[in-house]
Design an enzyme around this catalytic site. Structure first.
Site, PDB file in Angstrom:
ATOM      1  N   ASN A   1      25.543   3.637 -17.167  1.00  0.00           N
ATOM      2  CA  ASN A   1      25.633   4.418 -18.100  1.00  0.00           C
ATOM      3  C   ASN A   1      26.023   5.820 -17.815  1.00  0.00           C
ATOM      4  OD1 ASN A   1      25.903   2.770 -20.140  1.00  0.00           O
ATOM      5  ND2 ASN A   1      23.805   2.743 -20.573  1.00  0.00           N
TER       6      ASN A   1
ATOM      7  N   SER B   1      18.966   1.999 -22.761  1.00  0.00           N
ATOM      8  CA  SER B   1      20.038   2.148 -21.972  1.00  0.00           C
ATOM      9  C   SER B   1      20.021   3.441 -21.128  1.00  0.00           C
ATOM     10  CB  SER B   1      21.265   2.556 -22.696  1.00  0.00           C
ATOM     11  OG  SER B   1      21.661   1.260 -23.594  1.00  0.00           O
TER      12      SER B   1
ATOM     13  N   GLU C   1      20.256  -4.078 -14.663  1.00  0.00           N
ATOM     14  CA  GLU C   1      19.775  -3.030 -13.868  1.00  0.00           C
ATOM     15  C   GLU C   1      18.124  -3.088 -13.887  1.00  0.00           C
ATOM     16  OE1 GLU C   1      22.834   0.587 -14.110  1.00  0.00           O
ATOM     17  OE2 GLU C   1      21.656   0.405 -15.833  1.00  0.00           O
TER      18      GLU C   1
ATOM     19  N   HIS D   1      17.441  -3.960 -18.026  1.00  0.00           N
ATOM     20  CA  HIS D   1      18.554  -3.459 -18.607  1.00  0.00           C
ATOM     21  C   HIS D   1      19.741  -4.498 -18.516  1.00  0.00           C
ATOM     22  CE1 HIS D   1      21.870  -0.298 -19.494  1.00  0.00           C
ATOM     23  NE2 HIS D   1      21.254  -0.861 -20.498  1.00  0.00           N
TER      24      HIS D   1
END
Ligand SMILES: NC(=O)c1ccc[n+]([C@@H]2O[C@H](COP(=O)([O-])OP(=O)(O)OC[C@H]3O[C@@H](n4cnc5c(N)ncnc54)[C@H](O)[C@@H]3O)[C@@H](O)[C@H]2O)c1
Length: 285
Positions: A190, A119, A152, A140
């Site tokens: 994130n 992450s 991602e 991701h």
């Protein structure tokens, strides 16, 4: 390059979800967990999840059976030797991941792409412990992987264009929307999401409102599908803390410095849904 066989390392929330996604979309999947019993438990979880998808009429029974037949659960990392792509989804800890990449590099065929579902951690550091840094990238997924549309694709400075193109094509073949992002802590989602989640914990710690009212406020006031505490419980508080620590280590920004309450809850093993209790109690349900 053509990807047929996909290895997944890690049998947690994300490893299981990515394995299910890849199997449903026609890939041969080799699932690796550290023990055969957790690998088997993961397949049992996958069976349950696919049965639910059939119940909800999102999948035909024939497709469920075909997906299951494509999955093999193993405990020996050596079984990943024939994979064209390996996605690791083990604990968010850079040293653990680097050690794993080094091992995967020795085991996997030269053409194989090695990817991480991290992450926040620097993908380039994982790439540099291998002899194929040009074929290492981030792929991701989001939680729950079978449902969430986004992937991602993280491009470390070491990756070549073919690797990024193959990662994008893989995500698209799983009916996901890939976005490409530089290898910088938090990537897109994130980096934006975690200051918000962290500040929600701060409001709770300050006694500004109850967790239920903060969740209700963000759902009703912003149209979010779930409030910050329900989301932290879903992500896992341990993983959330690791993400904030990595963001803080990279940027030294106060908004990324984990609020003490979050750190204390992790110390108390209140990890969220996966441990049965976090901000909410899941034992009752
Ligand atoms: N939880 C999320 O919402 C989410 C979303 C996207 C990406 N991720 C990332 O996915 C990865 C896994 O997260 P998760 O939520 O599935 O966590 P999890 O806690 O559910 O699972 C972690 C897995 O790592 C394994 N593990 C622990 N220590 C290990 C070690 N020393 N060596 C090998 N394996 C080890 C555990 O057995 C478990 O299978 C992390 O990198 C995380 O940042 C998580």
């Amino acid at each position: 390059m053509s990807i047929k066989r996909v290895g997944i390392v890690g049998s947690g929330i994300m490893g299981s979800g990515i394995a299910e996604t890849a199997a449903v979309h026609g890939y041969e999947v080799v699932l690796r967990s550290r023990s055969q019993s957790t690998a088997d438990a993961m397949v049992a979880g996958l069976e349950k999840s696919l049965a639910k998808a059939v119940e909800k009429e999102k999948l035909s029974d024939a497709d469920r059976q075909a997906a299951l037949a494509r999955v093999t659960a193993v405990s020996d990392l050596g079984e990943l030797a024939e994979c064209d792509l390996v996605i690791e989804s083990v604990v968010e800890d850079l040293e653990v991941k680097k050690h794993l990449f080094n091992e995967l590099d020795r085991i996997c065929a030269e053409h194989a792409i090695l990817a991480t579902n991290t992450s926040t951690l620097p993908v380039v550091e994982m790439a540099m412990v291998t002899g194929r840094p040009q074929r290492v990238c981030g792929i991701h997924f989001f939680n729950p992987a079978p449902m969430m549309a986004l992937v991602e694709v993280v491009r470390p400075i070491t990756a070549n264009d073919d690797t990024i193109a193959a990662a994008r094509a893989f995500a698209e073949s799983c009916e996901k929307t890939p976005v490409e992002v530089k290898d910088q802590a938090g990537f897109i989602v994130n980096a934006l999401l975690f200051p918000y989640l962290n500040n929600a914990v701060r409001l709770l710690e300050q006694g500004v409102a109850t967790r239920e009212d903060i969740d209700a406020a963000m759902k009703g006031g912003c149209g979010f599908p779930m409030g910050p505490f329900a989301l932290l419980d879903l992500v896992g508080l341990d993983t959330s803390l690791a993400i904030l620590d990595a963001l803080y280590a990279e940027f030294r920004e106060p908004n990324y410095a984990a609020v003490p309450l979050l750190r204390r809850m992790v110390a108390a093993e209140l990890f969220g849904r996966k441990s049965g209790k976090g901000f909410y109690d899941y034992h009752k349900k």
